[in-house]
Design a protein around this motif. Structure first.
Motif, PDB file in Angstrom:
ATOM      1  N   GLN A  68       0.818  -1.212   0.000  1.00  0.00           N
ATOM      2  CA  GLN A  68       0.000   0.000   0.000  1.00  0.00           C
ATOM      3  C   GLN A  68       0.853   1.264   0.000  1.00  0.00           C
ATOM      4  O   GLN A  68       0.491   2.281  -0.602  1.00  0.00           O
ATOM      5  CB  GLN A  68      -0.928   0.009   1.212  1.00  0.00           C
ATOM      6  N   ILE A  69       2.000   1.193   0.663  1.00  0.00           N
ATOM      7  CA  ILE A  69       2.878   2.359   0.766  1.00  0.00           C
ATOM      8  C   ILE A  69       3.455   2.753  -0.586  1.00  0.00           C
ATOM      9  O   ILE A  69       3.815   3.918  -0.812  1.00  0.00           O
ATOM     10  CB  ILE A  69       4.010   2.061   1.788  1.00  0.00           C
ATOM     11  N   LYS A  70       3.505   1.808  -1.518  1.00  0.00           N
ATOM     12  CA  LYS A  70       4.147   2.068  -2.811  1.00  0.00           C
ATOM     13  C   LYS A  70       3.520   3.233  -3.566  1.00  0.00           C
ATOM     14  O   LYS A  70       4.195   3.895  -4.364  1.00  0.00           O
ATOM     15  CB  LYS A  70       4.121   0.802  -3.675  1.00  0.00           C
ATOM     16  N   VAL A  71       2.241   3.504  -3.331  1.00  0.00           N
ATOM     17  CA  VAL A  71       1.605   4.619  -4.051  1.00  0.00           C
ATOM     18  C   VAL A  71       2.149   5.966  -3.587  1.00  0.00           C
ATOM     19  O   VAL A  71       1.953   6.979  -4.265  1.00  0.00           O
ATOM     20  CB  VAL A  71       0.061   4.604  -3.900  1.00  0.00           C
ATOM     21  N   TYR A  72       2.832   5.997  -2.434  1.00  0.00           N
ATOM     22  CA  TYR A  72       3.382   7.252  -1.920  1.00  0.00           C
ATOM     23  C   TYR A  72       4.868   7.396  -2.254  1.00  0.00           C
ATOM     24  O   TYR A  72       5.483   8.420  -1.935  1.00  0.00           O
ATOM     25  CB  TYR A  72       3.208   7.325  -0.404  1.00  0.00           C
ATOM     26  N   GLU A  73       5.447   6.371  -2.884  1.00  0.00           N
ATOM     27  CA  GLU A  73       6.866   6.409  -3.196  1.00  0.00           C
ATOM     28  C   GLU A  73       7.087   6.972  -4.600  1.00  0.00           C
ATOM     29  O   GLU A  73       6.183   6.979  -5.437  1.00  0.00           O
ATOM     30  CB  GLU A  73       7.462   4.998  -3.080  1.00  0.00           C
ATOM     31  N   TRP A  96       1.875  -2.831 -10.293  1.00  0.00           N
ATOM     32  CA  TRP A  96       0.658  -2.343  -9.641  1.00  0.00           C
ATOM     33  C   TRP A  96      -0.374  -3.464  -9.513  1.00  0.00           C
ATOM     34  O   TRP A  96      -1.066  -3.560  -8.491  1.00  0.00           O
ATOM     35  CB  TRP A  96       0.070  -1.160 -10.406  1.00  0.00           C
ATOM     36  N   TYR A  97      -0.472  -4.320 -10.522  1.00  0.00           N
ATOM     37  CA  TYR A  97      -1.391  -5.452 -10.422  1.00  0.00           C
ATOM     38  C   TYR A  97      -1.011  -6.346  -9.240  1.00  0.00           C
ATOM     39  O   TYR A  97      -1.882  -6.822  -8.502  1.00  0.00           O
ATOM     40  CB  TYR A  97      -1.362  -6.292 -11.711  1.00  0.00           C
ATOM     41  N   GLU A  98       0.288  -6.558  -9.077  1.00  0.00           N
ATOM     42  CA  GLU A  98       0.749  -7.379  -7.951  1.00  0.00           C
ATOM     43  C   GLU A  98       0.380  -6.741  -6.620  1.00  0.00           C
ATOM     44  O   GLU A  98      -0.095  -7.412  -5.698  1.00  0.00           O
ATOM     45  CB  GLU A  98       2.261  -7.579  -8.029  1.00  0.00           C
ATOM     46  N   SER A  99       0.591  -5.425  -6.518  1.00  0.00           N
ATOM     47  CA  SER A  99       0.286  -4.735  -5.259  1.00  0.00           C
ATOM     48  C   SER A  99      -1.206  -4.777  -4.953  1.00  0.00           C
ATOM     49  O   SER A  99      -1.613  -5.010  -3.800  1.00  0.00           O
ATOM     50  CB  SER A  99       0.768  -3.281  -5.322  1.00  0.00           C
ATOM     51  N   ILE A 100      -2.030  -4.563  -5.967  1.00  0.00           N
ATOM     52  CA  ILE A 100      -3.481  -4.642  -5.773  1.00  0.00           C
ATOM     53  C   ILE A 100      -3.875  -6.034  -5.305  1.00  0.00           C
ATOM     54  O   ILE A 100      -4.700  -6.205  -4.395  1.00  0.00           O
ATOM     55  CB  ILE A 100      -4.215  -4.274  -7.082  1.00  0.00           C
ATOM     56  N   SER A 101      -3.276  -7.050  -5.908  1.00  0.00           N
ATOM     57  CA  SER A 101      -3.581  -8.429  -5.535  1.00  0.00           C
ATOM     58  C   SER A 101      -3.201  -8.709  -4.087  1.00  0.00           C
ATOM     59  O   SER A 101      -3.968  -9.313  -3.335  1.00  0.00           O
ATOM     60  CB  SER A 101      -2.845  -9.396  -6.468  1.00  0.00           C
ATOM     61  N   VAL A 102      -2.013  -8.250  -3.682  1.00  0.00           N
ATOM     62  CA  VAL A 102      -1.563  -8.475  -2.305  1.00  0.00           C
ATOM     63  C   VAL A 102      -2.522  -7.819  -1.312  1.00  0.00           C
ATOM     64  O   VAL A 102      -2.898  -8.418  -0.303  1.00  0.00           O
ATOM     65  CB  VAL A 102      -0.126  -7.949  -2.113  1.00  0.00           C
ATOM     66  N   VAL A 103      -2.907  -6.578  -1.588  1.00  0.00           N
ATOM     67  CA  VAL A 103      -3.807  -5.854  -0.679  1.00  0.00           C
ATOM     68  C   VAL A 103      -5.135  -6.602  -0.511  1.00  0.00           C
ATOM     69  O   VAL A 103      -5.676  -6.690   0.593  1.00  0.00           O
ATOM     70  CB  VAL A 103      -4.052  -4.422  -1.197  1.00  0.00           C
ATOM     71  N   LEU A 142      -5.315   7.780  -5.922  1.00  0.00           N
ATOM     72  CA  LEU A 142      -3.861   7.803  -6.019  1.00  0.00           C
ATOM     73  C   LEU A 142      -3.346   6.624  -6.826  1.00  0.00           C
ATOM     74  O   LEU A 142      -2.444   6.772  -7.664  1.00  0.00           O
ATOM     75  CB  LEU A 142      -3.252   7.805  -4.616  1.00  0.00           C
ATOM     76  N   ILE A 143      -3.925   5.454  -6.611  1.00  0.00           N
ATOM     77  CA  ILE A 143      -3.478   4.269  -7.344  1.00  0.00           C
ATOM     78  C   ILE A 143      -3.761   4.420  -8.836  1.00  0.00           C
ATOM     79  O   ILE A 143      -2.934   4.056  -9.677  1.00  0.00           O
ATOM     80  CB  ILE A 143      -4.124   2.982  -6.777  1.00  0.00           C
ATOM     81  N   LEU A 144      -4.903   4.987  -9.177  1.00  0.00           N
ATOM     82  CA  LEU A 144      -5.221   5.185 -10.593  1.00  0.00           C
ATOM     83  C   LEU A 144      -4.267   6.181 -11.239  1.00  0.00           C
ATOM     84  O   LEU A 144      -3.846   5.998 -12.390  1.00  0.00           O
ATOM     85  CB  LEU A 144      -6.665   5.662 -10.758  1.00  0.00           C
ATOM     86  N   VAL A 184      -1.988   5.338 -14.424  1.00  0.00           N
ATOM     87  CA  VAL A 184      -2.033   6.141 -15.650  1.00  0.00           C
ATOM     88  C   VAL A 184      -0.606   6.497 -16.085  1.00  0.00           C
ATOM     89  O   VAL A 184      -0.256   6.411 -17.269  1.00  0.00           O
ATOM     90  CB  VAL A 184      -2.875   7.414 -15.445  1.00  0.00           C
ATOM     91  N   GLU A 185       0.231   6.885 -15.131  1.00  0.00           N
ATOM     92  CA  GLU A 185       1.629   7.216 -15.432  1.00  0.00           C
ATOM     93  C   GLU A 185       2.361   6.000 -15.999  1.00  0.00           C
ATOM     94  O   GLU A 185       3.121   6.115 -16.974  1.00  0.00           O
ATOM     95  CB  GLU A 185       2.336   7.708 -14.163  1.00  0.00           C
ATOM     96  N   SER A 186       2.141   4.835 -15.383  1.00  0.00           N
ATOM     97  CA  SER A 186       2.811   3.617 -15.846  1.00  0.00           C
ATOM     98  C   SER A 186       2.345   3.234 -17.241  1.00  0.00           C
ATOM     99  O   SER A 186       3.149   2.805 -18.081  1.00  0.00           O
ATOM    100  CB  SER A 186       2.546   2.473 -14.865  1.00  0.00           C
ATOM    101  N   ALA A 187       1.059   3.386 -17.506  1.00  0.00           N
ATOM    102  CA  ALA A 187       0.519   3.057 -18.827  1.00  0.00           C
ATOM    103  C   ALA A 187       1.104   3.985 -19.889  1.00  0.00           C
ATOM    104  O   ALA A 187       1.413   3.553 -21.012  1.00  0.00           O
ATOM    105  CB  ALA A 187      -1.003   3.154 -18.809  1.00  0.00           C
ATOM    106  N   ALA A 188       1.248   5.263 -19.550  1.00  0.00           N
ATOM    107  CA  ALA A 188       1.806   6.230 -20.497  1.00  0.00           C
ATOM    108  C   ALA A 188       3.221   5.839 -20.898  1.00  0.00           C
ATOM    109  O   ALA A 188       3.618   5.987 -22.065  1.00  0.00           O
ATOM    110  CB  ALA A 188       1.790   7.626 -19.883  1.00  0.00           C
ATOM    111  N   LYS A 189       3.996   5.317 -19.949  1.00  0.00           N
ATOM    112  CA  LYS A 189       5.359   4.884 -20.247  1.00  0.00           C
ATOM    113  C   LYS A 189       5.368   3.661 -21.161  1.00  0.00           C
ATOM    114  O   LYS A 189       6.352   3.400 -21.856  1.00  0.00           O
ATOM    115  CB  LYS A 189       6.118   4.591 -18.961  1.00  0.00           C
TER     116      LYS A 189
END
Length: 247
Positions: A128-133, A142-149, A193-195, A199-204
């Motif tokens: 969960q903290i990853k969205v603030y890093e 992000w899919y992995e983090s969502i799954s873990v949560v 925040l996660i979205l 969005v940033e990751s998808a743009a890359k």
């Protein structure tokens, strides 16, 4: 067993969780704790499929639900208004639920589950903290983090009681359901925040997030249906899972 029985079992578990954390003042200001019925279904899935189920396992399922409620309360904190009375009571409600879960497990002497859930909470919070890093993550990250949560605590519950054979359904289904929710939020302009990070990751990756999310959802949907076709779980549970992902 039919869909009505499954839903009644989920409602009964929800009621049992509420009974263990009910507090008049918290109820007045923060309402009932937030519980995800899809997560509750997977806590009960071994029972519904006829696995050995006793009072200790049932109490353990209740405590996992309480932990989810506790973490959900903390997720509701509004950083811009964290000093208001309602926000402070929301923090207290999360802490109160955490205390109740430790109390129940300690009284039962269930050290293995305490250990697993404590480790699971730490892992969940790390993701969960990853969205603030500031680190740049891929959509797969992000899919992995969502799954873990969504799944980590239920996975730990399965490990303690030997229900790991249900993990594949649980991981795939809960990730699929959450990504469907994120896609709807994206389409309706409901920012989070996660979205924003996704969005940033998808743009890359040079693609719009909506397209990539739909592609991932389609893959997970096909995968889950393949698991259902080859599984020996009860037909009623297969139908319920199909209804979960189509709603």
């Amino acid at each position: 067993m039919d869909a009505t029985y499954i839903q009644e079992s989920i409602e009964q578990l929800k009621t049992n969780i509420f009974m263990h954390v009910r507090h008049r003042t918290l109820l007045q200001y923060t309402g009932e704790p937030v519980l995800d019925e899809n997560q509750l279904f997977y806590l009960l899935m071994p029972f519904l499929n006829g696995e050995k189920w006793n009072e200790q396992i049932h109490k353990s399922a209740i405590t996992v639900g309480i932990v989810h409620a506790s973490l959900s309360e903390h997720d509701k904190i509004d950083e811009t208004n964290a000093t208001s009375k309602e926000q402070q009571l929301t923090v207290l409600s999360g802490d109160y639920y955490s205390g109740r879960y430790y109390e129940i497990l300690a009284q039962a002497g269930n050290i293995p589950l305490i250990k697993q859930l404590s480790e699971g909470i730490a892992v969940r919070c790390e993701h969960q903290i990853k969205v603030y890093e500031v680190n740049s993550l891929t959509l797969d990250n992000w899919y992995e983090s969502i799954s873990v949560v969504k799944t980590e605590l239920i996975k730990r519950f399965y490990q303690v009681y030997g229900f790991e054979q249900y993990s594949t359904f649980m991981h795939t289904s809960l990730l699929l359901i959450q990504l469907q929710k994120e896609l709807r939020n994206l389409q309706h302009g409901n920012k989070s925040l996660i979205l924003e990070k996704m969005v940033e990751s998808a743009a890359k990756e040079g693609q719009p997030l909506e397209l990539l999310l739909q592609q991932k959802i389609d893959v997970l949907n096909d995968l889950l249906h393949e698991y259902l076709r080859s599984s020996t779980i009860k037909d009623e549970l297969k139908l319920y899972i199909e209804q979960q992902i189509s709603s």
